[in-house]
Design an enzyme around this catalytic site. Structure first.
Site, PDB file in Angstrom:
ATOM      1  N   LYS A  81       9.008  -2.384  -1.632  1.00 52.63           N
ATOM      2  CA  LYS A  81       7.613  -2.419  -1.675  1.00 52.63           C
ATOM      3  C   LYS A  81       6.898  -2.347  -2.932  1.00 52.63           C
ATOM      4  O   LYS A  81       5.618  -2.835  -3.175  1.00 52.63           O
ATOM      5  CB  LYS A  81       7.040  -1.366  -0.804  1.00 52.63           C
ATOM      6  CG  LYS A  81       7.135   0.002  -1.379  1.00 52.63           C
ATOM      7  CD  LYS A  81       6.601   1.122  -0.170  1.00 52.63           C
ATOM      8  CE  LYS A  81       6.721   2.430  -0.716  1.00 52.63           C
ATOM      9  NZ  LYS A  81       5.820   3.080  -1.897  1.00 52.63           N
ATOM     10  N   ASP A  82       7.593  -1.798  -4.160  1.00 48.72           N
ATOM     11  CA  ASP A  82       7.271  -1.647  -5.498  1.00 48.72           C
ATOM     12  C   ASP A  82       7.148  -3.044  -6.397  1.00 48.72           C
ATOM     13  O   ASP A  82       6.681  -3.279  -7.316  1.00 48.72           O
ATOM     14  CB  ASP A  82       7.800  -0.726  -6.231  1.00 48.72           C
ATOM     15  CG  ASP A  82       7.323   0.530  -5.668  1.00 48.72           C
ATOM     16  OD1 ASP A  82       6.587   1.098  -4.969  1.00 48.72           O
ATOM     17  OD2 ASP A  82       8.178   1.686  -6.438  1.00 48.72           O
ATOM     18  N   ARG A 129      -3.970   1.034   1.283  1.00 49.97           N
ATOM     19  CA  ARG A 129      -3.610   0.411   2.602  1.00 49.97           C
ATOM     20  C   ARG A 129      -3.712   1.738   3.642  1.00 49.97           C
ATOM     21  O   ARG A 129      -3.983   1.550   4.800  1.00 49.97           O
ATOM     22  CB  ARG A 129      -2.245  -0.068   2.533  1.00 49.97           C
ATOM     23  CG  ARG A 129      -1.556  -0.059   3.901  1.00 49.97           C
ATOM     24  CD  ARG A 129       0.012  -0.499   3.717  1.00 49.97           C
ATOM     25  NE  ARG A 129       0.838   0.434   3.088  1.00 49.97           N
ATOM     26  CZ  ARG A 129       1.189   1.461   4.033  1.00 49.97           C
ATOM     27  NH1 ARG A 129       0.826   1.418   5.215  1.00 49.97           N
ATOM     28  NH2 ARG A 129       1.956   2.494   3.185  1.00 49.97           N
ATOM     29  N   ARG A 130      -3.278   2.665   3.187  1.00 47.46           N
ATOM     30  CA  ARG A 130      -3.046   4.018   4.183  1.00 47.46           C
ATOM     31  C   ARG A 130      -4.447   4.401   4.488  1.00 47.46           C
ATOM     32  O   ARG A 130      -4.749   4.772   5.679  1.00 47.46           O
ATOM     33  CB  ARG A 130      -2.270   5.107   3.789  1.00 47.46           C
ATOM     34  CG  ARG A 130      -0.675   4.674   3.757  1.00 47.46           C
ATOM     35  CD  ARG A 130       0.278   5.731   3.058  1.00 47.46           C
ATOM     36  NE  ARG A 130       1.574   5.416   3.242  1.00 47.46           N
ATOM     37  CZ  ARG A 130       2.469   6.132   2.277  1.00 47.46           C
ATOM     38  NH1 ARG A 130       1.929   6.511   1.151  1.00 47.46           N
ATOM     39  NH2 ARG A 130       3.828   5.738   2.304  1.00 47.46           N
ATOM     40  N   ARG A 151      -1.739  11.539  -6.627  1.00 48.09           N
ATOM     41  CA  ARG A 151      -0.807  11.022  -7.136  1.00 48.09           C
ATOM     42  C   ARG A 151       0.427  12.178  -7.199  1.00 48.09           C
ATOM     43  O   ARG A 151       0.184  13.283  -6.837  1.00 48.09           O
ATOM     44  CB  ARG A 151      -0.799  10.574  -8.465  1.00 48.09           C
ATOM     45  CG  ARG A 151      -1.721   9.129  -8.694  1.00 48.09           C
ATOM     46  CD  ARG A 151      -1.347   8.321  -9.596  1.00 48.09           C
ATOM     47  NE  ARG A 151       0.143   8.324  -9.650  1.00 48.09           N
ATOM     48  CZ  ARG A 151       1.081   7.953 -10.864  1.00 48.09           C
ATOM     49  NH1 ARG A 151       0.112   7.311 -11.791  1.00 48.09           N
ATOM     50  NH2 ARG A 151       2.140   7.825 -10.913  1.00 48.09           N
ATOM     51  N   ARG A 157       3.151  16.346  -3.821  1.00 52.26           N
ATOM     52  CA  ARG A 157       2.294  15.970  -2.624  1.00 52.26           C
ATOM     53  C   ARG A 157       2.403  16.948  -1.417  1.00 52.26           C
ATOM     54  O   ARG A 157       1.249  17.334  -0.740  1.00 52.26           O
ATOM     55  CB  ARG A 157       2.659  14.594  -2.017  1.00 52.26           C
ATOM     56  CG  ARG A 157       2.300  13.581  -3.236  1.00 52.26           C
ATOM     57  CD  ARG A 157       2.471  12.157  -2.675  1.00 52.26           C
ATOM     58  NE  ARG A 157       2.465  11.265  -4.038  1.00 52.26           N
ATOM     59  CZ  ARG A 157       1.857  10.130  -3.616  1.00 52.26           C
ATOM     60  NH1 ARG A 157       1.613   9.645  -2.671  1.00 52.26           N
ATOM     61  NH2 ARG A 157       1.963   9.262  -4.972  1.00 52.26           N
ATOM     62  N   CYS A 244       0.490  -5.323  -5.161  1.00 52.60           N
ATOM     63  CA  CYS A 244       1.507  -4.061  -4.565  1.00 52.60           C
ATOM     64  C   CYS A 244       0.375  -3.055  -4.048  1.00 52.60           C
ATOM     65  O   CYS A 244       0.503  -2.205  -3.234  1.00 52.60           O
ATOM     66  CB  CYS A 244       2.336  -3.543  -5.258  1.00 52.60           C
ATOM     67  SG  CYS A 244       3.570  -4.861  -5.915  1.00 52.60           S
TER      68      CYS A 244
END
Length: 319
Positions: A81-82, A129-130, A151, A157, A244
């Site tokens: 996905k990156d 996106r989230r 981040r 996180r 991305c």
């Protein structure tokens, strides 16, 4: 083939090292050669800026590709996905192994599910996106949430939740599974609630385009269904001219009749990060048998999404 050790370029994060280690083990099995991990620090790993400000997740890829181009490593492992959707001519995507669970997950305080979070709950994520999809879902289901940009690695996180700074964070199921922390998940988000990033859960193994013997060896790890699916997803992303870090979700899943896979469904979503405007469409058809067929499927769905105004929801489109 030589018995000389193969050098695998990897980011230094715990997750990157874990998934590279798994690939290294598989490559040792198919080649009979030793594999050594070469740790490479990327700008995305050291910068404190939000990803959208420094070019999205593609910044994690650049340093690895530079090391490949200079011959400092023989191959590299990326979270697929990156990867930017444009493939450099001197490098080849030699293998896309079987995909892990592509879903997003919640790690929340008090083992809460997403829909059980209290009013005003603060949910951390670094992904537009989230944010877009969580806010849209909350808006449509009478939930009151605040999405907070964050981040950091998995420890950082999840630490925000344990410290009480946030009520929950959103992470990828695949990443937590690869580092052995899937039991910390308090809720798996349905694909119908949050579509993952194009390629989420899949790995990309990349090497120099002129190394035919290594390409052939790494090709043993390729999963054709995963490759077709992520090719369609990334084609949609490319046709939307989105980077991305754009608020774009996509997932191609294979539909089976008993044991026989006979169709593929591609779903795509684009939305503003506040969740007020969304374009979400899907298409179902025969499983593409070629790379070009998968590319065409992605382009077709992107064209339908653009016709419904998707371009205006992405902010600045990728050049």
């Amino acid at each position: 083939m030589s018995t000389k050790a193969l050098r695998l370029g990897t980011r230094r994060s715990r997750l990157a090292m874990a998934q590279s280690g798994q690939v290294a083990d598989a490559v040792r099995q198919v080649t009979g050669r030793p594999v050594e991990l070469v740790e490479i620090t990327t700008y995305g790993d050291v910068s404190r800026e939000h990803l959208a400000q420094i070019g999205g997740t593609g910044v994690f890829v650049t340093a690895l590709r530079d090391a490949l181009a200079k011959g400092e490593v023989d191959f590299a492992v990326h979270s697929l996905k990156d990867l930017p959707t444009t493939q450099p001519e001197d490098l080849v995507l030699a293998a896309v192994p079987v995909r892990e669970d592509p879903r997003d997950v919640i790690v929340a305080r008090d083992a809460l599910k997403f829909t059980d979070l209290p009013r005003g709950a603060r949910i951390g994520t670094g992904s537009p996106r989230r944010m877009a999809q969580l806010n849209a879902y909350a808006r449509g289901h009478g939930l009151d949430i605040v999405t907070v940009p964050i981040r950091g690695n998995v420890d950082t996180r999840i630490g925000y939740v344990h410290d009480g700074e946030l009520d929950a964070v959103v992470l990828a199921a695949a990443g937590l599974s690869r580092i052995g922390r899937i039991d910390e998940v308090t809720d798996f988000l349905s694909i119908d609630t949050v579509l993952p990033a194009p390629g989420q859960g899949a790995l990309a193994i990349e090497c120099a385009a002129d190394n035919a013997s290594l390409i052939a060896a790494l090709g043993e790890l390729d999963d054709s269904f995963t490759r077709i699916a992520v090719t369609a997803e990334r084609s949609l992303l490319a046709a939307l001219e989105a980077g991305c870090s754009a608020p774009v979700g996509a997932l191609a899943d294979l539909l089976a009749d008993g044991q026989i896979v006979n169709e593929m469904r591609l779903r795509g979503v684009v939305g503003t990060t506040d969740g007020t405007r969304m374009v979400q469409l899907s298409t179902t058809g025969p499983v593409p048998e070629t790379h070009d067929g998968a590319m065409a499927l992605g382009r077709e769905l992107a064209a339908e999404m653009l016709a419904q105004g998707a371009a205006g929801l992405m902010g600045e489109r990728a050049l």
